[in-house]
Design a protein around this motif. Structure first.
Motif, PDB file in Angstrom:
ATOM      1  N   SER A 161     -80.894 -58.184  25.055  1.00 44.01           N
ATOM      2  CA  SER A 161     -80.396 -58.504  23.712  1.00 44.01           C
ATOM      3  C   SER A 161     -81.531 -58.275  22.725  1.00 44.01           C
ATOM      4  O   SER A 161     -82.560 -58.961  22.785  1.00 44.01           O
ATOM      5  CB  SER A 161     -79.928 -59.961  23.633  1.00 44.01           C
ATOM      6  OG  SER A 161     -78.851 -60.189  24.508  1.00 44.01           O
ATOM      7  N   ALA A 162     -81.363 -57.313  21.818  1.00 44.30           N
ATOM      8  CA  ALA A 162     -82.387 -56.976  20.831  1.00 44.30           C
ATOM      9  C   ALA A 162     -81.993 -57.516  19.466  1.00 44.30           C
ATOM     10  O   ALA A 162     -80.808 -57.503  19.101  1.00 44.30           O
ATOM     11  CB  ALA A 162     -82.559 -55.464  20.759  1.00 44.30           C
ATOM     12  N   ILE A 163     -82.971 -57.972  18.711  1.00 35.74           N
ATOM     13  CA  ILE A 163     -82.717 -58.471  17.356  1.00 35.74           C
ATOM     14  C   ILE A 163     -83.511 -57.634  16.362  1.00 35.74           C
ATOM     15  O   ILE A 163     -84.741 -57.543  16.444  1.00 35.74           O
ATOM     16  CB  ILE A 163     -83.095 -59.952  17.225  1.00 35.74           C
ATOM     17  CG1 ILE A 163     -82.236 -60.797  18.182  1.00 35.74           C
ATOM     18  CG2 ILE A 163     -82.913 -60.427  15.785  1.00 35.74           C
ATOM     19  CD1 ILE A 163     -82.603 -62.252  18.221  1.00 35.74           C
ATOM     20  N   ALA A 164     -82.791 -56.998  15.433  1.00 34.60           N
ATOM     21  CA  ALA A 164     -83.418 -56.180  14.399  1.00 34.60           C
ATOM     22  C   ALA A 164     -83.353 -56.909  13.059  1.00 34.60           C
ATOM     23  O   ALA A 164     -82.373 -57.609  12.773  1.00 34.60           O
ATOM     24  CB  ALA A 164     -82.713 -54.831  14.300  1.00 34.60           C
ATOM     25  N   GLU A 165     -84.391 -56.763  12.249  1.00 33.33           N
ATOM     26  CA  GLU A 165     -84.457 -57.446  10.956  1.00 33.33           C
ATOM     27  C   GLU A 165     -84.890 -56.467   9.864  1.00 33.33           C
ATOM     28  O   GLU A 165     -85.766 -55.619  10.083  1.00 33.33           O
ATOM     29  CB  GLU A 165     -85.437 -58.617  11.025  1.00 33.33           C
ATOM     30  CG  GLU A 165     -85.037 -59.695  12.021  1.00 33.33           C
ATOM     31  CD  GLU A 165     -86.079 -60.802  12.139  1.00 33.33           C
ATOM     32  OE1 GLU A 165     -87.167 -60.655  11.536  1.00 33.33           O
ATOM     33  OE2 GLU A 165     -85.810 -61.798  12.833  1.00 33.33           O
ATOM     34  N   GLU A 166     -84.270 -56.618   8.690  1.00 33.87           N
ATOM     35  CA  GLU A 166     -84.645 -55.802   7.538  1.00 33.87           C
ATOM     36  C   GLU A 166     -84.057 -56.427   6.274  1.00 33.87           C
ATOM     37  O   GLU A 166     -82.878 -56.795   6.252  1.00 33.87           O
ATOM     38  CB  GLU A 166     -84.122 -54.366   7.695  1.00 33.87           C
ATOM     39  CG  GLU A 166     -84.621 -53.413   6.624  1.00 33.87           C
ATOM     40  CD  GLU A 166     -84.151 -51.990   6.876  1.00 33.87           C
ATOM     41  OE1 GLU A 166     -84.994 -51.087   6.918  1.00 33.87           O
ATOM     42  OE2 GLU A 166     -82.918 -51.799   7.040  1.00 33.87           O
ATOM     43  N   ASP A 167     -84.893 -56.562   5.250  1.00 33.16           N
ATOM     44  CA  ASP A 167     -84.466 -57.106   3.957  1.00 33.16           C
ATOM     45  C   ASP A 167     -83.752 -58.448   4.097  1.00 33.16           C
ATOM     46  O   ASP A 167     -82.713 -58.692   3.462  1.00 33.16           O
ATOM     47  CB  ASP A 167     -83.547 -56.101   3.241  1.00 33.16           C
ATOM     48  CG  ASP A 167     -84.263 -54.791   2.938  1.00 33.16           C
ATOM     49  OD1 ASP A 167     -85.496 -54.825   2.756  1.00 33.16           O
ATOM     50  OD2 ASP A 167     -83.584 -53.747   2.892  1.00 33.16           O
ATOM     51  N   GLY A 168     -84.290 -59.300   4.962  1.00 36.40           N
ATOM     52  CA  GLY A 168     -83.732 -60.644   5.106  1.00 36.40           C
ATOM     53  C   GLY A 168     -82.474 -60.717   5.951  1.00 36.40           C
ATOM     54  O   GLY A 168     -81.889 -61.792   6.108  1.00 36.40           O
ATOM     55  N   GLN A 169     -82.029 -59.599   6.496  1.00 41.37           N
ATOM     56  CA  GLN A 169     -80.825 -59.592   7.334  1.00 41.37           C
ATOM     57  C   GLN A 169     -81.221 -59.312   8.782  1.00 41.37           C
ATOM     58  O   GLN A 169     -82.155 -58.558   9.047  1.00 41.37           O
ATOM     59  CB  GLN A 169     -79.862 -58.500   6.855  1.00 41.37           C
ATOM     60  CG  GLN A 169     -78.496 -58.559   7.551  1.00 41.37           C
ATOM     61  CD  GLN A 169     -77.628 -57.362   7.204  1.00 41.37           C
ATOM     62  OE1 GLN A 169     -77.834 -56.264   7.704  1.00 41.37           O
ATOM     63  NE2 GLN A 169     -76.662 -57.577   6.328  1.00 41.37           N
ATOM     64  N   SER A 170     -80.525 -59.936   9.707  1.00 35.33           N
ATOM     65  CA  SER A 170     -80.780 -59.679  11.125  1.00 35.33           C
ATOM     66  C   SER A 170     -79.483 -59.331  11.842  1.00 35.33           C
ATOM     67  O   SER A 170     -78.409 -59.824  11.474  1.00 35.33           O
ATOM     68  CB  SER A 170     -81.443 -60.895  11.789  1.00 35.33           C
ATOM     69  OG  SER A 170     -80.549 -61.978  11.846  1.00 35.33           O
ATOM     70  N   GLN A 171     -79.597 -58.461  12.818  1.00 36.43           N
ATOM     71  CA  GLN A 171     -78.448 -58.047  13.621  1.00 36.43           C
ATOM     72  C   GLN A 171     -78.879 -57.990  15.078  1.00 36.43           C
ATOM     73  O   GLN A 171     -80.040 -57.689  15.387  1.00 36.43           O
ATOM     74  CB  GLN A 171     -77.942 -56.668  13.188  1.00 36.43           C
ATOM     75  CG  GLN A 171     -77.382 -56.607  11.785  1.00 36.43           C
ATOM     76  CD  GLN A 171     -76.023 -57.272  11.659  1.00 36.43           C
ATOM     77  OE1 GLN A 171     -75.392 -57.639  12.654  1.00 36.43           O
ATOM     78  NE2 GLN A 171     -75.564 -57.442  10.428  1.00 36.43           N
ATOM     79  N   MET A 172     -77.945 -58.277  15.955  1.00 39.17           N
ATOM     80  CA  MET A 172     -78.241 -58.264  17.385  1.00 39.17           C
ATOM     81  C   MET A 172     -77.523 -57.104  18.068  1.00 39.17           C
ATOM     82  O   MET A 172     -76.379 -56.791  17.719  1.00 39.17           O
ATOM     83  CB  MET A 172     -77.849 -59.575  18.050  1.00 39.17           C
ATOM     84  CG  MET A 172     -78.317 -59.674  19.505  1.00 39.17           C
ATOM     85  SD  MET A 172     -77.959 -61.269  20.270  1.00 39.17           S
ATOM     86  CE  MET A 172     -76.217 -61.062  20.633  1.00 39.17           C
ATOM     87  N   GLY A 173     -78.194 -56.480  19.014  1.00 38.62           N
ATOM     88  CA  GLY A 173     -77.584 -55.431  19.817  1.00 38.62           C
ATOM     89  C   GLY A 173     -77.806 -55.717  21.293  1.00 38.62           C
ATOM     90  O   GLY A 173     -78.930 -55.980  21.716  1.00 38.62           O
ATOM     91  N   TRP A 174     -76.730 -55.669  22.069  1.00 35.80           N
ATOM     92  CA  TRP A 174     -76.813 -55.987  23.502  1.00 35.80           C
ATOM     93  C   TRP A 174     -76.359 -54.778  24.305  1.00 35.80           C
ATOM     94  O   TRP A 174     -75.448 -54.055  23.898  1.00 35.80           O
ATOM     95  CB  TRP A 174     -75.930 -57.182  23.815  1.00 35.80           C
ATOM     96  CG  TRP A 174     -75.830 -57.521  25.283  1.00 35.80           C
ATOM     97  CD1 TRP A 174     -76.690 -58.288  26.017  1.00 35.80           C
ATOM     98  CD2 TRP A 174     -74.812 -57.091  26.209  1.00 35.80           C
ATOM     99  NE1 TRP A 174     -76.279 -58.369  27.326  1.00 35.80           N
ATOM    100  CE2 TRP A 174     -75.128 -57.638  27.473  1.00 35.80           C
ATOM    101  CE3 TRP A 174     -73.682 -56.288  26.087  1.00 35.80           C
ATOM    102  CZ2 TRP A 174     -74.348 -57.421  28.601  1.00 35.80           C
ATOM    103  CZ3 TRP A 174     -72.900 -56.057  27.213  1.00 35.80           C
ATOM    104  CH2 TRP A 174     -73.233 -56.624  28.457  1.00 35.80           C
ATOM    105  N   ASP A 175     -76.992 -54.570  25.440  1.00 36.08           N
ATOM    106  CA  ASP A 175     -76.523 -53.512  26.321  1.00 36.08           C
ATOM    107  C   ASP A 175     -76.929 -53.821  27.760  1.00 36.08           C
ATOM    108  O   ASP A 175     -77.789 -54.680  28.005  1.00 36.08           O
ATOM    109  CB  ASP A 175     -77.082 -52.152  25.902  1.00 36.08           C
ATOM    110  CG  ASP A 175     -76.160 -51.021  26.360  1.00 36.08           C
ATOM    111  OD1 ASP A 175     -75.269 -50.645  25.584  1.00 36.08           O
ATOM    112  OD2 ASP A 175     -76.330 -50.534  27.491  1.00 36.08           O
TER     113      ASP A 175
END
Length: 445
Positions: A177-191
């Motif tokens: 499970s990876a967590i990416a962040e940019e401009d105060g927003q975060s999103q998770m990607g799982w594989d």
């Protein structure tokens, strides 16, 4: 006590009783689970359970019991408990056990070299996975969890009709499970991925896909409510097929709990679609030479050119209809009796790449994730779930989208498939390629 000795001990106990029939299933396994975080081992679990279960038939009643102790006193108690269960059950004239049949030859079920792979190397797979995800894109700031797991199982089924089947199998998997962040927003990607052999499990593609999923949704915004063409990626298509899966089981059909009941021979799906359940599929999560009753696994075509061709059966449900079992008895473990289930259920691959599915769509949506698909009604097929993905404009993926909902009916959705992708992928025992849908209701702003 090894599996064959367990079987012999229990068989002697059963043959000393006045029974109408019996079945013994013995299994031994080894499971390993490793989780890493910040390049350190966070969790390391290993277990080697052994168990035996029986079903006994007496007076039309089917009794079940199991034991994880191999002491003879406990095995005797297991037999007594099964007899009590058979006496307490409502008799059913269709209860019975299958007769012997030839099993399909399935290669590569068992990795002979897995036991010799050092634990340090297995830990290394998880550490490498975490490291690759963090190196994939500077916007990936952390990994919630990187994991490696494996299981080795040996199983044997023997019954009073002459069935005697055994096999060994291995499975290895990795997930992140990876967590990416940019401009105060975060999103998770799982594989994740899974294989039968350790050498075949590559973590590089898993890392790349997880990082791409997390970063791809950064900056996602809302879109207006619309009815538009849609592309469902392989994950979402598999999620929707999994909701439909119970409708193919003869038990639900016979009980009137399937939206496919009484519709055999009807064109319920788009003519492009072909759906099958293949318990002999090489590398499949549900692949084995036989099912939970010792019946040979099969490759069963369920939908052909959009037409519903049939259902899936175990021994009991096949007896009730006077047909043959399709080898679809399943079980969650030695502690539960056989029940109906899928093996490897999937929509057959098409020929069109994802870019081709999007081409020609002036304004639509590519759905890459759905939330709450389990809330769909499996009997009516109606669903309304949260979704995220990408806006499609002028045939191209334009920008990420979140905070939308999609709604409809599963059969209507499969009936409106107008193109099938070439990217078939399995998520456990269910798989699908990406699908283009003619029109889908999307609720946005």
């Amino acid at each position: 006590m090894e599996t064959s000795r367990i079987i012999d001990t229990v068989r002697a106990l059963l043959e000393a009783r006045p029974l109408d029939g019996w079945e013994i299933t013995a299994a031994s396994s080894r499971t390993l689970s490793i989780e890493v975080k910040e390049q350190k081992v966070d969790s390391f679990k290993c277990a080697e359970p052994v168990g035996v279960s029986i079903r006994v038939l007496k007076g039309g009643g089917m009794g079940f019991s199991f034991s994880t102790s191999m002491d003879e006193a406990d095995l005797t108690r297991m037999v007594e408990n099964a007899l009590v269960g058979a006496a307490a059950q409502t008799p059913d004239e269709f209860h019975g056990f299958p007769s012997p049949a030839d099993y399909p030859e399935i290669s590569d079920l068992f990795d002979e070299g897995l036991a010799a792979v050092a634990e340090e190397e297995k830990v290394g797979r998880a550490l490498t996975l975490e490291r690759l995800v963090l190196a994939a894109d500077p916007r990936v700031r952390k990994v919630r969890k990187a994991a490696y797991s494996e299981s080795t199982v040996a199983m044997r089924i023997v019954n009073s009709c002459g069935v005697d089947g055994s096999y060994r199998g291995t499975s290895v998997s990795a997930s992140v499970s990876a967590i990416a962040e940019e401009d105060g927003q975060s999103q998770m990607g799982w594989d994740f991925d899974f294989r039968n052999r350790f050498a075949d499990l590559a973590v590089e593609p898993i890392a790349a896909r997880a990082a791409a999923k997390a970063t791809g949704l950064l900056g996602a915004g809302k879109i207006p409510t619309m009815r538009c063409p849609a592309v469902l990626d392989s994950y979402v298509a598999s999620e929707i097929l999994e909701i439909l899966a119970p409708a193919f089981l003869a038990e639900n059909v016979q009980k009137g709990k399937s939206l496919l009941a009484g519709k055999k021979g009807e064109r319920l799906f788009a003519p492009l679609l072909r759906i099958r359940d293949d318990g002999t599929l090489p590398g499949g999560a549900g692949t084995a030479p036989f099912d939970a009753e010792g019946v040979p696994r099969r490759n069963t075509v369920l939908v052909e050119d959009g037409v519903l061709r049939g259902y899936l059966y175990d021994t009991l449900r096949a007896m009730k209809e006077g047909c043959e079992s399709t080898g679809n008895a399943s079980r969650g473990g030695i502690k539960s009796p056989p029940h109906m289930g899928i093996s490897n259920l999937f929509i057959e691959n098409g020929t069109m790449p994802l870019e081709g599915l999007c081409a020609g769509i002036d304004r639509g949506i590519l759905v890459t994730d759905v939330m709450g698909m389990h809330t769909a009604n499996p009997i009516s097929g109606d669903f309304s779930v949260g979704a995220s993905g990408f806006l499609i404009e002028n045939g191209r993926v334009a920008r990420p989208v979140k905070g939308v909902a999609i709604a409809g009916n599963i059969l209507d959705l499969f009936r409106s498939v107008e193109a099938v992708g070439n990217d078939l992928r399995f998520y456990g025992s269910v798989g699908a390629p990406s699908l283009r849908i003619a029109a889908l209701d999307v609720s946005g702003e």
